[in-house]
Design an enzyme around this catalytic site. Structure first.
Site, mmCIF file in Angstrom:
data_model
loop_
_atom_site.group_PDB
_atom_site.id
_atom_site.type_symbol
_atom_site.label_atom_id
_atom_site.label_comp_id
_atom_site.label_asym_id
_atom_site.label_seq_id
_atom_site.Cartn_x
_atom_site.Cartn_y
_atom_site.Cartn_z
ATOM 1 N N ARG A 120 -9.471 -3.146 7.959
ATOM 2 C CA ARG A 120 -9.782 -1.881 7.298
ATOM 3 C C ARG A 120 -9.858 -0.771 8.345
ATOM 4 N NH1 ARG A 120 -15.101 -1.008 3.525
ATOM 5 N NH2 ARG A 120 -14.625 1.120 2.848
ATOM 6 N N GLN A 136 0.882 -1.165 0.000
ATOM 7 C CA GLN A 136 0.000 0.000 0.000
ATOM 8 C C GLN A 136 0.918 1.212 0.000
ATOM 9 O OE1 GLN A 136 -3.215 0.898 -0.350
ATOM 10 N NE2 GLN A 136 -2.524 3.002 -0.053
ATOM 11 N N GLU A 156 -6.804 2.619 -5.794
ATOM 12 C CA GLU A 156 -6.933 2.757 -7.243
ATOM 13 C C GLU A 156 -5.645 2.480 -7.999
ATOM 14 O OE1 GLU A 156 -7.004 5.129 -4.877
ATOM 15 O OE2 GLU A 156 -6.233 7.051 -5.586
ATOM 16 N N PRO A 189 -5.771 -2.486 4.561
ATOM 17 C CA PRO A 189 -6.177 -1.397 5.465
ATOM 18 C C PRO A 189 -7.196 -0.418 4.891
ATOM 19 C CG PRO A 189 -3.996 -0.960 4.561
ATOM 20 C CD PRO A 189 -4.386 -2.327 4.086
ATOM 21 N N LYS A 199 -10.875 2.267 8.459
ATOM 22 C CA LYS A 199 -12.134 3.000 8.602
ATOM 23 C C LYS A 199 -13.067 2.337 9.637
ATOM 24 C CE LYS A 199 -16.250 3.668 5.939
ATOM 25 N NZ LYS A 199 -16.967 3.393 4.708
ATOM 26 N N GLN A 256 0.217 4.571 -1.148
ATOM 27 C CA GLN A 256 -0.322 5.896 -0.835
ATOM 28 C C GLN A 256 -0.381 6.072 0.677
ATOM 29 O OE1 GLN A 256 -4.394 6.721 -2.049
ATOM 30 N NE2 GLN A 256 -3.982 8.889 -2.308
ATOM 31 N N TYR A 262 -13.000 14.162 0.828
ATOM 32 C CA TYR A 262 -13.969 13.382 0.050
ATOM 33 C C TYR A 262 -15.316 14.088 -0.047
ATOM 34 C CZ TYR A 262 -10.890 9.292 0.647
ATOM 35 O OH TYR A 262 -9.840 8.425 0.626
ATOM 36 N N HIS A 279 -16.087 4.150 -7.162
ATOM 37 C CA HIS A 279 -15.131 5.138 -6.654
ATOM 38 C C HIS A 279 -13.718 4.877 -7.189
ATOM 39 C CE1 HIS A 279 -13.509 7.938 -3.540
ATOM 40 N NE2 HIS A 279 -12.453 7.140 -3.657
ATOM 41 N N GLU A 280 -13.256 3.665 -7.017
ATOM 42 C CA GLU A 280 -11.874 3.369 -7.447
ATOM 43 C C GLU A 280 -11.728 3.494 -8.956
ATOM 44 O OE1 GLU A 280 -9.982 3.534 -5.061
ATOM 45 O OE2 GLU A 280 -11.406 3.073 -3.469
HETATM 46 N N1 BES Z 1 -7.038 6.402 -2.596
HETATM 47 C C1 BES Z 1 -7.961 6.061 -1.566
HETATM 48 C C2 BES Z 1 -7.335 5.314 -0.425
HETATM 49 C C3 BES Z 1 -6.252 6.070 0.313
HETATM 50 C C4 BES Z 1 -6.414 7.398 0.653
HETATM 51 C C5 BES Z 1 -5.105 5.420 0.695
HETATM 52 C C6 BES Z 1 -5.395 8.058 1.333
HETATM 53 C C7 BES Z 1 -4.102 6.085 1.363
HETATM 54 C C8 BES Z 1 -4.245 7.408 1.685
HETATM 55 C C9 BES Z 1 -9.130 5.250 -2.121
HETATM 56 O O1 BES Z 1 -9.552 5.661 -3.372
HETATM 57 C C10 BES Z 1 -10.313 5.459 -1.217
HETATM 58 O O2 BES Z 1 -10.737 6.565 -1.123
HETATM 59 N N2 BES Z 1 -10.801 4.401 -0.589
HETATM 60 C C11 BES Z 1 -11.950 4.454 0.299
HETATM 61 C C12 BES Z 1 -13.181 3.931 -0.370
HETATM 62 C C13 BES Z 1 -14.109 4.930 -0.901
HETATM 63 C C14 BES Z 1 -15.375 4.300 -1.416
HETATM 64 C C15 BES Z 1 -14.352 6.182 -0.158
HETATM 65 C C16 BES Z 1 -11.678 3.543 1.480
HETATM 66 O O3 BES Z 1 -10.679 2.851 1.459
HETATM 67 O O4 BES Z 1 -12.474 3.534 2.395
HETATM 68 ZN ZN ZN Z 2 -10.517 7.574 -3.293
#
Ligand code: BES
Ligand code: ZN
Length: 595
Positions: free
Chosen positions: A548, A136, A268, A263, A550, A138, A378, A292-293
């Site tokens: 994950r 991962q 993407e 995580p 979140k 990013q 977002y 989204h992705e």
């Molecule tokens: N690019 C992000 C994931 C990310 C953001 C990784 C910042 C590291 C740092 C990805 O596109 C994303 O936003 N994923 C969300 C899902 C989305 C439907 C909002 C997620 O992982 O929850």
């Molecule tokens: Zn995103």
């Protein structure tokens, strides 16, 4: 005259080099243009032995080139085939250390042989249920597995040769194999220029199944059929996205279903989105995550935030595009429910943030960019763009966005540059004044002129919530079975729960047996808050199987805040599961006990 002045300012913003506070690289002097990566993955020692060869373009000869590294063990460096000295800077826990290589004014290639550390932050080595490695990168973790100019504003093409033990398939954010090779050697090519945060690698005992000519799914054998079912609409999503904002430029769009420890929900990575297995819930109710992705293939991967301070340009545009894809495929009502829930999340997030972190344009200098990346980029980003749409009309909006993706494809974008585009292309002076982009971007919270987003379905649920709270609504008489996941989520997240009310709800509708991970999460959050210990085993098994952030971080946080019995459970669960989590999740949770 006025337009000449404007042109001058546009040129200035394009040319002046916004320094990325999270990279040591100096791409204005010597910039990388192509990577040839040769690597051997050791699944036993949890290390990668590799050679990264970078093509250079020298803008201004200053006698050296600078790359970012973190926890890499450098073995040797060559410049155009000749052994070279190198110098590494002092290690910073977040940024790592610079790698400075002396070069002459006509240097073409530098090559770095190195080993990754077993605890390299981007990598997670999974043992169970099957051996798996994924990265991962990013925001700034690519440097922990490849020495690179780790700034989203720097783009390069790449090719790679990766050796893994026989029996495993290797995949990257590039043109990918669909079958295992006999010798465990795989070759990759990414012919379009990408940023380092989109470098990705996965190794596992994987299978591939196509969904269309240009889209398919990679997963372990136990997940492959369910995934093909879940994402049956993949091709429709791609063609809807193309109908909105222009051709999909990355040839293939495949999904890789990762182990539960991934995580994020999705990442993407170009040509190969990485996906949490928690969206494979059997009823296709979480496919907006794929929308989204996929949308990032335009917003982010084509037009890229110049630095992490401009993160909202990646995510805000992507959420807007995501909801437009969802509307095109499943109708306005679904899209409006998603928007309405996004606003709910935004308000909840903003409550716990410092005012500065609720601005769209961030200032992450001196911080881990990860700390500043939250719902604001977002959902406030979405809301800003939605408010523009409502003001100028959808037709003009779509024309503008399509042009934006075409005109700035494979370029970086700063917030300031986007404001100039709004001024000179999207909005006439009256519209600019009414929308007031500066207030959205540089002021905290949400400006009063935000377009009011109303979902009649969510409003109807809100009425049920109010009636339930006031004792006027029998749980048994709720239209639960006919509700979509979005309606159920709203209800569960807003009703005032008591232990007794939860148990009754569970008896009536078996909520704790729901397969949808968002529902499971919100159910567990309520269980912790109202001390419903009957759900403690469910909570432990969730924390032990999902990584994950979140979900995991708010669950641990709420348990710790709850104190006593729950805080102890949080502690013992974390002790037990921490080594299963990716660094991104583990480090965030660890902070709960450091405060
Ligand atoms: N690019 C992000 C994931 C990310 C953001 C990784 C910042 C590291 C740092 C990805 O596109 C994303 O936003 N994923 C969300 C899902 C989305 C439907 C909002 C997620 O992982 O929850
Ligand atoms: Zn995103």
């Amino acid at each position: 005259m006025k337009s000449i002045v404007r042109l001058f300012f546009i040129l200035m913003t394009v040319m002046t080099h916004a320094k990325d506070p999270h990279s040591f690289a100096q791409p204005q002097h010597a910039v990388v243009t192509h990577l040839s990566w040769k690597a051997k993955v050791d699944l036993n020692t949890h290390t990668i032995h590799a050679q990264a060869t970078w093509d250079l373009f020298i803008h201004q000869s200053v006698g050296y080139v600078v790359l970012d590294t973190r926890d890499l063990q450098i073995v040797q460096v060559t410049v155009d085939g000749q052994l070279s000295s190198w110098e590494t800077g002092k290690n910073d826990p977040v940024l790592g250390a610079y790698l400075r290589i002396p070069i002459g004014p006509s240097a073409k290639k530098i090559s770095i042989e190195y080993n990754t550390a077993p605890d390299a932050a981007a990598l997670l080595w999974v043992e169970k249920p099957s051996v798996f490695l994924f990265t991962q990168s990013q925001a700034i973790l690519a440097r922990t597995w490849i020495p690179c100019q780790d700034s989203p504003g720097v783009r390069f093409t790449y090719d790679a040769q990766v050796e893994v033990p026989a029996g495993f398939l290797a995949l990257m954010s590039a043109e990918n194999p669909q079958q295992k090779s006999t010798d465990g050697v795989y070759r990759f090519n990414q012919p379009l220029p990408i940023s380092s945060y989109l470098l990705a690698l996965a190794v596992g005992d994987l299978k591939f199944k196509p969904i269309s000519d240009r889209a398919g799914v990679y997963a372990t054998a136990d997940m492959i059929e369910a995934s093909v079912f879940e994402f049956a609409d993949l091709e429709n999503m791609i063609s809807s996205a193309e109908a909105l904002y222009g051709e999909y430029r990355w040839k293939r769009y495949d999904l890789l279903i990762l182990p539960g420890a991934f995580p994020f929900g999705g990442m993407e990575n170009p040509m190969l989105t990485f996906v949490t297995p928690t969206v494979v819930c059997g009823d296709r109710s979480l496919v907006s995550l794929i929308a989204h992705e996929l949308a990032h293939s335009w917003s982010g991967n084509l037009v890229t935030n110049a630095t992490w301070d401009d993160f909202w340009l990646n995510e805000g545009f992507t959420v807007y595009f995501e909801f437009r894809i969802m509307e095109a495929l499943y109708g306005k009502e679904v899209a409006e429910m998603l928007a309405s829930l996004a606003i709910q999340d935004l308000y909840e997030t903003m409550e716990s943030l410092d005012a500065d972190d609720t601005k769209l344009k961030l200032n992450l200098t001196g911080r881990d960019p990860d700390d500043g990346m939250n719902d604001v980029a977002y959902n406030k980003g979405y809301w800003f763009l939605r408010s523009i749409e409502e003001y100028i009309g959808r037709e003009r909006m779509d024309h503008n966005i399509k042009r934006y993706f075409d005109q700035y494809a494979f370029k970086k974008m700063t917030t300031e540059q986007f404001v100039e585009i709004l001024k000179s292309e999207w909005l006439d002076p009256g519209a600019y004044k009414a929308i007031n982009p500066e207030s959205w971007i540089y002021q905290p919270l949400v400006p009063s002129q935000a377009y009011p987003i109303v979902s009649s379905k969510i409003q109807a649920v809100d009425q049920y919530i109010q009636d339930t709270n006031e004792g006027k609504q029998e749980l048994a008489a709720l239209p639960w079975m006919s509700w979509t996941y979005q309606e159920r989520y709203r209800f569960l997240s807003k009703v005032s729960w008591s232990e007794q009310r939860m148990n009754q709800m569970d008896q009536l509708f078996q909520v704790s047996k729901e397969k949808n991970s968002e529902i499971q999460f919100i159910w567990l959050m309520s269980s912790i808050r109202c001390d419903n210990r009957s759900q403690a085993d469910f909570c432990t098994s969730f924390l032990g199987s999902v990584g994950r952030r979140k979900f995991i971080l708010p669950l641990y946080r709420t348990m710790v805040q709850q104190g006593g019995w729950w805080a102890e459970l949080a502690h013992s669960n974390f002790e037990q599961f921490q080594n299963q989590y990716h660094n991104v999740t583990k480090n965030s949770v660890e902070m709960l006990w450091q405060k």
